[in-house]
Write an enzyme that holds these catalytic residues in place. Sequence first.
Site, mmCIF file in Angstrom:
data_model
loop_
_atom_site.group_PDB
_atom_site.id
_atom_site.type_symbol
_atom_site.label_atom_id
_atom_site.label_comp_id
_atom_site.label_asym_id
_atom_site.label_seq_id
_atom_site.Cartn_x
_atom_site.Cartn_y
_atom_site.Cartn_z
ATOM 1 N N LYS A 215 0.871 -1.186 0.000
ATOM 2 C CA LYS A 215 0.000 0.000 0.000
ATOM 3 C C LYS A 215 0.902 1.229 0.000
ATOM 4 C CE LYS A 215 -3.878 2.197 2.397
ATOM 5 N NZ LYS A 215 -3.707 3.014 3.585
ATOM 6 N N HIS A 234 -4.349 3.313 14.931
ATOM 7 C CA HIS A 234 -4.749 1.913 14.704
ATOM 8 C C HIS A 234 -3.568 1.003 15.025
ATOM 9 C CE1 HIS A 234 -2.444 2.921 11.133
ATOM 10 N NE2 HIS A 234 -2.308 1.619 10.885
ATOM 11 N N ASP A 236 -1.779 -2.554 13.320
ATOM 12 C CA ASP A 236 -1.827 -3.316 12.065
ATOM 13 C C ASP A 236 -2.365 -4.716 12.326
ATOM 14 O OD1 ASP A 236 -0.726 -1.147 10.834
ATOM 15 O OD2 ASP A 236 1.246 -2.030 10.480
ATOM 16 N N HIS A 290 -0.537 3.236 16.414
ATOM 17 C CA HIS A 290 0.232 4.279 15.723
ATOM 18 C C HIS A 290 -0.681 5.061 14.781
ATOM 19 C CE1 HIS A 290 0.426 0.625 13.240
ATOM 20 N NE2 HIS A 290 0.590 1.407 12.193
#
Length: 360
Positions: A215, A234, A236, A290
Amino acid sequence: MVTTMSSRVESLASSGILSIPKEYIRPKEELTSIGNIFEEEMKEEGPQLPTIDLKDIESEDKEVREKCREALKKAAMEWGVMHIVNHGISTELMDRVRVAGQAFFDQPIEEKEKYANDQASGKIQGYGSKLANNASGQLEWEDYFFHLAYPEDKRDLSIWPKTPSDYIPATSEYAKELRGLATKILSVLSLGLGLEEDRLEKEVGGIEELLLQMKINYYPKCPQPELALGVEAHTDVSALTFILHNMVPGLQLFYNDKWVTAKCVPNSIVMHIGDTIEILSNGKYKSILHRGLVNKERVRISWAVFCEPPKEKIILKPLSETVSETEPPLFPPRTFSQHIEHKLFRRSQEALEKKSVLPN
Protein backbone atom coordinates in the site's frame (compact mmCIF):
# COMPACT_ATOMS: atom_id res chain seq x y z
CA MET A 1 -20.23 3.99 -5.65
CA VAL A 2 -17.09 4.72 -7.61
CA THR A 3 -15.08 7.53 -6.02
CA THR A 4 -14.96 10.59 -8.26
CA MET A 5 -11.93 12.70 -8.99
CA SER A 6 -13.22 15.57 -6.89
CA SER A 7 -13.15 13.37 -3.80
CA ARG A 8 -9.42 12.67 -4.11
CA VAL A 9 -7.49 14.33 -1.31
CA GLU A 10 -4.85 15.42 -3.82
CA SER A 11 -7.50 17.38 -5.82
CA LEU A 12 -8.71 18.99 -2.63
CA ALA A 13 -5.18 19.91 -1.52
CA SER A 14 -4.25 21.46 -4.87
CA SER A 15 -7.50 23.44 -5.20
CA GLY A 16 -6.11 26.27 -3.06
CA ILE A 17 -8.37 25.74 -0.02
CA LEU A 18 -7.23 27.44 3.18
CA SER A 19 -9.34 25.31 5.52
CA ILE A 20 -10.17 21.62 5.32
CA PRO A 21 -13.73 20.27 4.93
CA LYS A 22 -15.38 19.27 8.21
CA GLU A 23 -15.29 15.53 7.44
CA TYR A 24 -11.46 15.69 7.62
CA ILE A 25 -11.42 17.45 11.00
CA ARG A 26 -10.70 14.90 13.70
CA PRO A 27 -12.59 14.83 17.00
CA LYS A 28 -10.95 16.87 19.78
CA GLU A 29 -9.74 13.81 21.73
CA GLU A 30 -7.69 12.66 18.69
CA LEU A 31 -5.85 15.97 18.36
CA THR A 32 -3.48 15.58 21.32
CA SER A 33 0.23 15.98 20.54
CA ILE A 34 -0.39 17.11 16.99
CA GLY A 35 2.22 19.82 16.65
CA ASN A 36 4.46 20.73 13.74
CA ILE A 37 5.81 17.32 12.70
CA PHE A 38 9.22 18.76 11.68
CA GLU A 39 9.66 20.29 15.14
CA GLU A 40 8.38 17.08 16.77
CA GLU A 41 10.98 15.05 14.88
CA MET A 42 13.82 17.28 16.14
CA LYS A 43 13.01 16.70 19.83
CA GLU A 44 15.65 14.72 21.65
CA GLU A 45 13.97 14.26 25.03
CA GLY A 46 11.76 11.29 25.90
CA PRO A 47 11.75 7.74 24.55
CA GLN A 48 13.04 7.14 21.02
CA LEU A 49 11.98 4.40 18.63
CA PRO A 50 14.73 1.69 18.74
CA THR A 51 17.05 1.13 15.77
CA ILE A 52 18.00 -2.53 15.31
CA ASP A 53 21.09 -3.41 13.28
CA LEU A 54 20.55 -6.77 11.54
CA LYS A 55 24.11 -7.07 10.25
CA ASP A 56 24.88 -9.94 12.66
CA ILE A 57 21.50 -11.70 12.59
CA GLU A 58 23.09 -14.76 10.96
CA SER A 59 26.68 -14.33 12.20
CA GLU A 60 28.87 -17.45 12.54
CA ASP A 61 29.86 -16.18 15.97
CA LYS A 62 27.20 -17.42 18.36
CA GLU A 63 27.71 -14.63 20.89
CA VAL A 64 27.54 -11.89 18.26
CA ARG A 65 24.49 -13.52 16.65
CA GLU A 66 22.66 -13.88 19.97
CA LYS A 67 23.30 -10.24 20.88
CA CYS A 68 21.69 -9.10 17.62
CA ARG A 69 18.70 -11.44 18.02
CA GLU A 70 18.21 -10.43 21.64
CA ALA A 71 18.04 -6.74 20.63
CA LEU A 72 15.37 -7.56 18.02
CA LYS A 73 13.35 -9.62 20.50
CA LYS A 74 13.56 -6.89 23.16
CA ALA A 75 12.33 -4.22 20.71
CA ALA A 76 9.47 -6.50 19.61
CA MET A 77 8.41 -7.05 23.23
CA GLU A 78 8.81 -3.48 24.48
CA TRP A 79 7.82 -1.41 21.44
CA GLY A 80 6.49 -3.70 18.71
CA VAL A 81 8.02 -1.34 16.16
CA MET A 82 11.59 -0.44 15.20
CA HIS A 83 13.86 1.00 12.52
CA ILE A 84 15.84 -1.86 10.98
CA VAL A 85 19.20 -1.16 9.30
CA ASN A 86 21.64 -3.47 7.49
CA HIS A 87 18.58 -5.50 6.54
CA GLY A 88 20.16 -6.82 3.34
CA ILE A 89 18.01 -4.87 0.86
CA SER A 90 20.15 -2.57 -1.27
CA THR A 91 19.78 1.20 -1.12
CA GLU A 92 19.61 1.15 -4.92
CA LEU A 93 16.55 -1.13 -4.91
CA MET A 94 14.81 0.90 -2.19
CA ASP A 95 15.45 4.07 -4.22
CA ARG A 96 14.00 2.44 -7.35
CA VAL A 97 10.84 1.53 -5.43
CA ARG A 98 10.53 5.11 -4.14
CA VAL A 99 11.18 6.69 -7.54
CA ALA A 100 8.66 4.40 -9.26
CA GLY A 101 5.94 4.96 -6.65
CA GLN A 102 6.43 8.71 -6.67
CA ALA A 103 6.40 8.79 -10.50
CA PHE A 104 3.00 7.06 -10.45
CA PHE A 105 1.59 9.69 -8.08
CA ASP A 106 3.23 12.55 -10.04
CA GLN A 107 0.99 11.72 -13.01
CA PRO A 108 -2.19 13.73 -13.64
CA ILE A 109 -5.15 12.48 -11.62
CA GLU A 110 -6.91 11.47 -14.88
CA GLU A 111 -4.12 8.95 -15.52
CA LYS A 112 -4.31 7.53 -11.98
CA GLU A 113 -8.10 7.23 -12.23
CA LYS A 114 -7.60 4.54 -14.90
CA TYR A 115 -6.48 2.37 -11.97
CA ALA A 116 -9.30 3.39 -9.62
CA ASN A 117 -10.56 0.72 -7.25
CA ASP A 118 -14.22 0.28 -6.29
CA GLN A 119 -14.47 -0.76 -2.67
CA ALA A 120 -18.27 -0.99 -2.75
CA SER A 121 -18.10 -3.83 -5.29
CA GLY A 122 -15.21 -5.53 -3.48
CA LYS A 123 -12.56 -4.41 -5.97
CA ILE A 124 -10.08 -3.20 -3.35
CA GLN A 125 -6.87 -3.29 -5.39
CA GLY A 126 -5.90 -0.13 -7.24
CA TYR A 127 -5.91 3.64 -6.77
CA GLY A 128 -8.18 4.93 -4.04
CA SER A 129 -8.99 7.26 -1.19
CA LYS A 130 -10.12 6.14 2.24
CA LEU A 131 -13.87 5.83 2.54
CA ALA A 132 -15.44 6.51 5.91
CA ASN A 133 -15.51 3.06 7.53
CA ASN A 134 -16.97 4.12 10.81
CA ALA A 135 -20.12 5.77 12.05
CA SER A 136 -18.44 9.11 12.69
CA GLY A 137 -17.96 9.56 8.93
CA GLN A 138 -14.43 10.84 9.50
CA LEU A 139 -11.99 10.85 6.58
CA GLU A 140 -8.21 10.61 6.46
CA TRP A 141 -5.93 13.00 4.55
CA GLU A 142 -4.51 10.48 2.08
CA ASP A 143 -4.86 8.81 -1.28
CA TYR A 144 -3.24 5.43 -1.90
CA PHE A 145 -2.40 2.65 -4.32
CA PHE A 146 -2.96 -0.90 -3.08
CA HIS A 147 -2.18 -4.32 -4.55
CA LEU A 148 -1.01 -7.82 -3.69
CA ALA A 149 2.75 -7.96 -4.32
CA TYR A 150 3.70 -11.56 -3.39
CA PRO A 151 3.55 -14.59 -3.93
CA GLU A 152 4.07 -14.05 -7.64
CA ASP A 153 1.45 -16.61 -8.70
CA LYS A 154 -1.30 -14.82 -6.75
CA ARG A 155 -0.73 -11.26 -7.97
CA ASP A 156 -2.66 -9.55 -10.76
CA LEU A 157 -0.17 -7.54 -12.82
CA SER A 158 -2.97 -6.08 -14.95
CA ILE A 159 -3.77 -3.63 -12.16
CA TRP A 160 -0.16 -2.66 -11.40
CA PRO A 161 0.89 0.74 -12.84
CA LYS A 162 2.31 0.52 -16.38
CA THR A 163 3.90 3.96 -15.93
CA PRO A 164 6.67 4.34 -14.95
CA SER A 165 8.08 1.29 -16.72
CA ASP A 166 10.26 0.34 -13.72
CA TYR A 167 7.27 0.06 -11.35
CA ILE A 168 6.63 -3.66 -11.97
CA PRO A 169 10.31 -4.80 -12.00
CA ALA A 170 11.33 -2.71 -8.96
CA THR A 171 8.28 -3.56 -6.86
CA SER A 172 8.46 -7.27 -7.76
CA GLU A 173 12.11 -7.51 -6.77
CA TYR A 174 11.53 -5.55 -3.56
CA ALA A 175 8.59 -7.78 -2.53
CA LYS A 176 10.71 -10.88 -3.13
CA GLU A 177 13.55 -9.47 -0.98
CA LEU A 178 11.11 -8.53 1.78
CA ARG A 179 9.70 -12.05 1.75
CA GLY A 180 13.16 -13.40 2.55
CA LEU A 181 13.61 -10.79 5.28
CA ALA A 182 10.24 -11.76 6.79
CA THR A 183 11.44 -15.37 7.13
CA LYS A 184 14.59 -14.23 8.97
CA ILE A 185 12.59 -12.00 11.35
CA LEU A 186 9.95 -14.66 12.02
CA SER A 187 12.62 -17.25 12.83
CA VAL A 188 14.24 -14.92 15.42
CA LEU A 189 10.82 -14.15 16.93
CA SER A 190 10.07 -17.91 17.07
CA LEU A 191 13.30 -18.67 18.88
CA GLY A 192 12.58 -15.76 21.21
CA LEU A 193 9.44 -17.57 22.36
CA GLY A 194 11.33 -20.84 22.85
CA LEU A 195 9.75 -22.34 19.72
CA GLU A 196 11.20 -24.18 16.72
CA GLU A 197 12.80 -21.73 14.31
CA ASP A 198 10.19 -22.17 11.56
CA ARG A 199 7.13 -22.33 13.83
CA LEU A 200 5.79 -18.77 13.50
CA GLU A 201 6.27 -18.82 9.74
CA LYS A 202 4.17 -22.01 9.52
CA GLU A 203 1.53 -20.47 11.79
CA VAL A 204 1.09 -17.48 9.49
CA GLY A 205 0.78 -19.48 6.29
CA GLY A 206 4.30 -20.48 5.26
CA ILE A 207 5.93 -19.79 1.93
CA GLU A 208 2.78 -20.56 -0.10
CA GLU A 209 0.13 -18.72 1.87
CA LEU A 210 1.64 -15.65 3.56
CA LEU A 211 0.52 -12.68 1.44
CA LEU A 212 2.49 -9.47 0.98
CA GLN A 213 0.13 -6.56 0.32
CA MET A 214 1.68 -3.30 -0.90
CA LYS A 215 0.00 0.00 0.00
CA ILE A 216 1.59 3.24 -1.15
CA ASN A 217 0.20 6.01 1.03
CA TYR A 218 0.21 9.50 -0.49
CA TYR A 219 -0.32 12.34 1.99
CA PRO A 220 -0.72 15.70 0.19
CA LYS A 221 0.20 18.99 1.87
CA CYS A 222 -2.55 19.99 4.28
CA PRO A 223 -3.56 23.62 5.02
CA GLN A 224 -4.60 22.72 8.59
CA PRO A 225 -2.36 19.82 9.65
CA GLU A 226 -3.14 20.40 13.33
CA LEU A 227 -6.79 19.34 12.70
CA ALA A 228 -6.26 16.34 10.40
CA LEU A 229 -4.69 12.89 10.37
CA GLY A 230 -3.13 11.11 7.41
CA VAL A 231 -3.99 7.81 9.07
CA GLU A 232 -6.03 7.53 12.24
CA ALA A 233 -4.70 5.68 15.28
CA HIS A 234 -4.75 1.91 14.70
CA THR A 235 -2.76 -1.28 15.16
CA ASP A 236 -1.83 -3.32 12.06
CA VAL A 237 -3.73 -6.58 11.60
CA SER A 238 -0.75 -8.14 9.76
CA ALA A 239 1.90 -10.53 11.07
CA LEU A 240 4.66 -8.01 10.17
CA THR A 241 4.57 -4.67 8.35
CA PHE A 242 7.59 -3.18 6.56
CA ILE A 243 7.57 0.54 5.74
CA LEU A 244 9.73 2.69 3.47
CA HIS A 245 9.11 6.45 3.28
CA ASN A 246 10.40 9.50 1.44
CA MET A 247 12.23 10.87 4.54
CA VAL A 248 9.35 13.19 5.45
CA PRO A 249 8.39 12.55 9.10
CA GLY A 250 4.82 11.66 10.08
CA LEU A 251 4.76 8.37 11.99
CA GLN A 252 3.75 8.57 15.65
CA LEU A 253 3.65 5.67 18.13
CA PHE A 254 1.57 5.49 21.31
CA TYR A 255 4.19 4.38 23.82
CA ASN A 256 3.81 4.52 27.62
CA ASP A 257 0.60 6.58 27.26
CA LYS A 258 2.27 9.27 25.13
CA TRP A 259 2.58 9.94 21.41
CA VAL A 260 6.21 9.54 20.31
CA THR A 261 7.32 10.85 16.90
CA ALA A 262 9.56 8.53 14.89
CA LYS A 263 12.70 10.12 13.48
CA CYS A 264 13.69 9.53 9.85
CA VAL A 265 16.66 7.13 9.74
CA PRO A 266 18.43 6.95 6.35
CA ASN A 267 18.36 3.54 4.59
CA SER A 268 16.21 2.04 7.33
CA ILE A 269 12.94 0.15 6.99
CA VAL A 270 10.40 0.67 9.76
CA MET A 271 9.07 -2.70 10.93
CA HIS A 272 5.89 -3.21 12.93
CA ILE A 273 4.80 -6.34 14.76
CA GLY A 274 1.14 -6.77 13.79
CA ASP A 275 -1.88 -8.15 15.65
CA THR A 276 -1.34 -11.63 14.16
CA ILE A 277 2.03 -12.08 15.92
CA GLU A 278 0.72 -10.41 19.09
CA ILE A 279 -2.10 -12.99 19.20
CA LEU A 280 0.14 -16.01 18.47
CA SER A 281 2.63 -14.87 21.13
CA ASN A 282 -0.19 -14.26 23.64
CA GLY A 283 0.75 -10.61 23.94
CA LYS A 284 4.48 -11.17 24.51
CA TYR A 285 5.22 -9.31 21.27
CA LYS A 286 3.39 -5.99 20.97
CA SER A 287 1.26 -4.60 18.15
CA ILE A 288 1.60 -0.88 18.87
CA LEU A 289 -1.04 1.80 18.31
CA HIS A 290 0.23 4.28 15.72
CA ARG A 291 -0.98 7.05 13.43
CA GLY A 292 0.21 9.25 10.55
CA LEU A 293 0.48 13.03 10.74
CA VAL A 294 0.44 15.45 7.81
CA ASN A 295 2.07 18.85 7.25
CA LYS A 296 1.79 22.09 5.25
CA GLU A 297 5.19 22.05 3.56
CA ARG A 298 5.90 18.66 2.04
CA VAL A 299 4.09 15.71 0.51
CA ARG A 300 4.74 12.55 2.50
CA ILE A 301 4.75 9.14 0.79
CA SER A 302 5.17 5.81 2.53
CA TRP A 303 5.38 2.31 1.08
CA ALA A 304 3.82 -0.16 3.52
CA VAL A 305 4.02 -3.91 2.90
CA PHE A 306 1.71 -5.95 5.11
CA CYS A 307 2.61 -9.63 5.57
CA GLU A 308 -0.77 -11.25 6.13
CA PRO A 309 -1.89 -14.81 6.86
CA PRO A 310 -4.61 -16.32 4.62
CA LYS A 311 -8.06 -14.99 5.54
CA GLU A 312 -9.86 -18.23 6.36
CA LYS A 313 -7.38 -21.14 6.44
CA ILE A 314 -5.79 -20.55 9.83
CA ILE A 315 -7.27 -20.10 13.27
CA LEU A 316 -5.33 -17.37 15.06
CA LYS A 317 -5.03 -17.95 18.78
CA PRO A 318 -2.26 -17.92 21.40
CA LEU A 319 0.10 -20.86 20.79
CA SER A 320 -0.13 -23.45 23.57
CA GLU A 321 3.55 -22.90 24.46
CA THR A 322 2.83 -19.23 25.25
CA VAL A 323 -0.03 -20.03 27.63
CA SER A 324 0.20 -21.18 31.26
CA GLU A 325 -1.84 -21.07 34.45
CA THR A 326 -0.33 -17.70 35.31
CA GLU A 327 -0.58 -16.50 31.69
CA PRO A 328 -4.02 -17.51 30.38
CA PRO A 329 -4.89 -16.86 26.72
CA LEU A 330 -5.51 -13.15 26.12
CA PHE A 331 -7.25 -13.61 22.76
CA PRO A 332 -10.17 -15.81 21.60
CA PRO A 333 -9.66 -18.07 18.55
CA ARG A 334 -10.55 -16.28 15.29
CA THR A 335 -9.70 -16.53 11.62
CA PHE A 336 -7.80 -13.54 10.19
CA SER A 337 -11.00 -12.50 8.45
CA GLN A 338 -12.96 -12.64 11.73
CA HIS A 339 -10.26 -10.62 13.48
CA ILE A 340 -10.58 -7.83 10.87
CA GLU A 341 -14.40 -7.90 11.16
CA HIS A 342 -14.16 -7.73 14.95
CA LYS A 343 -11.90 -4.66 14.78
CA LEU A 344 -14.12 -2.85 12.27
CA PHE A 345 -17.24 -3.63 14.30
CA ARG A 346 -15.62 -2.42 17.50
CA ARG A 347 -14.48 0.80 15.83
CA SER A 348 -17.99 1.46 14.48
CA GLN A 349 -19.50 0.82 17.90
CA GLU A 350 -17.07 3.23 19.55
CA ALA A 351 -17.85 5.91 16.96
CA LEU A 352 -21.60 5.43 17.49
CA GLU A 353 -21.17 5.76 21.23
CA LYS A 354 -19.16 8.95 20.78
CA LYS A 355 -21.83 10.33 18.48
CA SER A 356 -24.62 9.60 20.96
CA VAL A 357 -22.93 11.63 23.71
CA LEU A 358 -21.94 14.58 21.53
CA PRO A 359 -24.29 17.59 21.57
CA ASN A 360 -26.05 18.14 18.23
